[in-house]
Design a protein around this motif. Structure first.
Motif, mmCIF file in Angstrom:
data_model
loop_
_atom_site.group_PDB
_atom_site.id
_atom_site.type_symbol
_atom_site.label_atom_id
_atom_site.label_comp_id
_atom_site.label_asym_id
_atom_site.label_seq_id
_atom_site.Cartn_x
_atom_site.Cartn_y
_atom_site.Cartn_z
ATOM 1 N N TYR A 18 26.772 -2.099 -15.128
ATOM 2 C CA TYR A 18 27.351 -2.109 -13.782
ATOM 3 C C TYR A 18 26.871 -0.904 -12.996
ATOM 4 O O TYR A 18 26.912 0.225 -13.491
ATOM 5 C CB TYR A 18 28.880 -2.079 -13.869
ATOM 6 N N GLN A 19 26.410 -1.162 -11.771
ATOM 7 C CA GLN A 19 25.980 -0.091 -10.875
ATOM 8 C C GLN A 19 26.652 -0.307 -9.528
ATOM 9 O O GLN A 19 26.681 -1.418 -9.012
ATOM 10 C CB GLN A 19 24.465 -0.110 -10.702
ATOM 11 N N ARG A 20 27.160 0.777 -8.965
ATOM 12 C CA ARG A 20 27.833 0.704 -7.667
ATOM 13 C C ARG A 20 27.105 1.643 -6.715
ATOM 14 O O ARG A 20 26.748 2.759 -7.086
ATOM 15 C CB ARG A 20 29.287 1.130 -7.835
ATOM 16 N N SER A 21 26.883 1.177 -5.481
ATOM 17 C CA SER A 21 26.221 2.018 -4.496
ATOM 18 C C SER A 21 26.879 1.826 -3.133
ATOM 19 O O SER A 21 27.609 0.862 -2.911
ATOM 20 C CB SER A 21 24.725 1.679 -4.412
ATOM 21 N N GLY A 22 26.605 2.743 -2.241
ATOM 22 C CA GLY A 22 27.159 2.666 -0.896
ATOM 23 C C GLY A 22 28.500 3.362 -0.806
ATOM 24 O O GLY A 22 29.088 3.751 -1.811
ATOM 25 N N PRO A 23 29.011 3.498 0.428
ATOM 26 C CA PRO A 23 30.314 4.148 0.615
ATOM 27 C C PRO A 23 31.442 3.278 0.054
ATOM 28 O O PRO A 23 31.311 2.059 -0.030
ATOM 29 C CB PRO A 23 30.434 4.280 2.135
ATOM 30 N N GLN A 24 32.522 3.905 -0.318
ATOM 31 C CA GLN A 24 33.621 3.210 -0.973
ATOM 32 C C GLN A 24 34.178 2.063 -0.133
ATOM 33 O O GLN A 24 34.568 1.032 -0.671
ATOM 34 C CB GLN A 24 34.737 4.191 -1.311
#
Length: 67
Positions: A18-24
């Motif tokens: 799992y990879q998360r990117s960008g503002p919350q």
């Protein structure tokens, strides 16, 4: 998930990264599915569940083509 059921029947090791990117408030998730340490699918969505489903569906298509 159908992919996980297939993995259990065939004794394949299925892993999700799992990879998360960008503002919350506007994040993008990328999920990579590996079967026996080889990448079989990748999914991108605004939420983790959607990205996971897309990656699993792609991986399942690849698996079914190999049969």
């Amino acid at each position: 998930m159908e992919l996980n059921n297939w993995g259990q029947r065939t004794h394949k090791k299925i892993e999700y990264e799992y990879q998360r990117s960008g503002p919350q408030h506007n994040e993008t998730w990328t999920v990579i599915v590996r079967v026996d340490e080889l990448e079989y699918g990748r999914g991108v969505a605004r939420n983790r569940r959607g990205a996971e489903e897309a990656a699993a569906q792609e991986a399942l298509r690849v698996v079914q083509q190999q049969l």
